[in-house]
Design an enzyme around this catalytic site. Sequence first.
Site, PDB file in Angstrom:
ATOM      1  N   ALA A  41      -1.420  -4.888   3.121  1.00 25.16           N
ATOM      2  CA  ALA A  41      -1.739  -4.016   1.987  1.00 25.16           C
ATOM      3  C   ALA A  41      -3.056  -3.288   2.209  1.00 25.16           C
ATOM      4  CB  ALA A  41      -1.780  -4.828   0.698  1.00 25.16           C
ATOM      5  N   ASP A  42      -4.073  -3.991   2.666  1.00 26.30           N
ATOM      6  CA  ASP A  42      -5.364  -3.358   2.944  1.00 26.30           C
ATOM      7  C   ASP A  42      -5.220  -2.240   3.966  1.00 26.30           C
ATOM      8  OD1 ASP A  42      -7.178  -4.649   1.285  1.00 26.30           O
ATOM      9  OD2 ASP A  42      -7.613  -6.241   2.714  1.00 26.30           O
ATOM     10  N   LEU A  43      -4.597  -2.560   5.080  1.00 30.35           N
ATOM     11  CA  LEU A  43      -4.515  -1.597   6.180  1.00 30.35           C
ATOM     12  C   LEU A  43      -3.697  -0.372   5.798  1.00 30.35           C
ATOM     13  CD1 LEU A  43      -3.976  -4.085   9.156  1.00 30.35           C
ATOM     14  CD2 LEU A  43      -6.096  -2.957   8.470  1.00 30.35           C
TER      15      LEU A  43
END
Length: 393
Positions: free
Chosen positions: A166-168
Site C-alpha cells: 500500500a505504501d509503495l
Amino acid sequence: MRPPVAAGPLSRFRILDLTRIRSGPTCVKQFGDWGADVIRIEPPADASGYADRGSSDFQNLHRNKRSLTLDLKTEAGRELLLRLVAGADGLVENFRPGVMDRLGLGWAALHARNRGLVMGSISGFGQVGPYAARPGFDQVAQGMGGLMSVTGLPGQGPVRAGIPVADLTAGMWCAMGMMAALLEREVTGQGRWVQTSLLQAQVAMLDFQAARWLIDGEVPGQAGNDHPTATPMGVYPAADGEMTIAVSGARMWRDFCVVIGRPALADDPDYATPGDRLRNRPALNALIGGITAGRAIAEWTEALLAAGIPCGPINAIDQVFADPQVQALGLVGEVEHPTRGPLKVLDQPVAMSGAASVLSAPAPEAGEHSAELLAELGLTPDEIETLKERKVT
C-alpha cells in the site's frame, strides 16, 4: 548551488518534499531519480521517524535531495516555505488530512501563492469520508483493502504481503498523477491538487481479484502459492528445492504433459479442460509434484523453457541480486556517501532510450543544504544566522 548532475528528463522541475516514512518518499523518489531538483523540508530537530539517517532504508528512500530544516510551526518558517513555493513546480506531503490547512499551508493557500504549483497529498484513507482523519499504516491498508484476505494458504487466516504494498503503490500512483498534472500545466498554466491514499492504492491493486467480485459476484479467497484461477500454476518441488511453473492454455498444457513424461495426462477426463484441472487441483498438484521432485531445478528449467513454458527458481534476496538477468537490467545503482563510501541502492526499474535515471547524491543530513538554499532565496549570511539562532531553521 544544486550539485552538478547529468540532466535527466525531469531536470526542469523543482519539487518540495514535506514527506515522511515511506509512501511520500516513494513518490518523491520518482522525481529525484529522473533529475528533478528535490528539496526536502524537515524540522530543525529530526522528526522523520528514523533513528538512524544512515540506515539502508533511509539512504535508499532519500537519495538525490537537498535538505532544508524549517520549523513550520513558526510564522517565519511558514513564510520561507511559501517563498520556496513561489518558485516550485510541485510539493508532496503525506500528513493527515487537515494538518496542512491548520499550518496555513493547505491547497488553497499554496495555489494562491503559485497558480502553477502541482500539490500531491497522500493520506491513509483519503481527504474525505468517515475515515479521513484516521492515521494510516501499510498493514492496516493491506487488511482493510482486501489484500490480506487473498494472501496465504487456504484456511491459514489473513497474511500480510512481505513488502509494504500500500505504501509503495500509493507513492507511485501519486507520482503518476502529479506527472499528468504537470503535463496538463504546460497547456493551461494551472496546477492541480493530486490526492491518493494507502486505502485507494491497495484497493486499486486488487485488480482482477476486484473484478471477480465487481463483475462476477465472487468473493475471492486464499489460494496460497497456486494461481487463483488457473492451474497448474504455482510452486512445485524439485530435487534441490522448489520452483514456480506456470502453464496456461491448451497448447501449453499438452506440451507440459510431454515434458514431464505423461503425454496421456493431457486428455485425462479429470484434467482435460481448465475447469477440470481447477476442480481437481489438489490431486493434479500432488501428481505433478511427485514427478518434478525427481529432477533438479536447472534441469526442469531447461526442459520447460525449451517447450515455451514459463518457470523459474524461487530466489532468496541475495540470489535475486546475483541473478545474471537482474544484473543485466541494471537494477542496482550506486551513490557515494561521505563517511560510508560507495552505497548500493535500488535504481529505477524503467529503461528510457536516450536518457538514464540520475543517482547523484546520498540521502542528505538534516539541514545539510539550509544555508545555500536560504541564500538562493536572497537571505544574507546574517539573516541566515539569526534564523538558526531562533531555531526556525
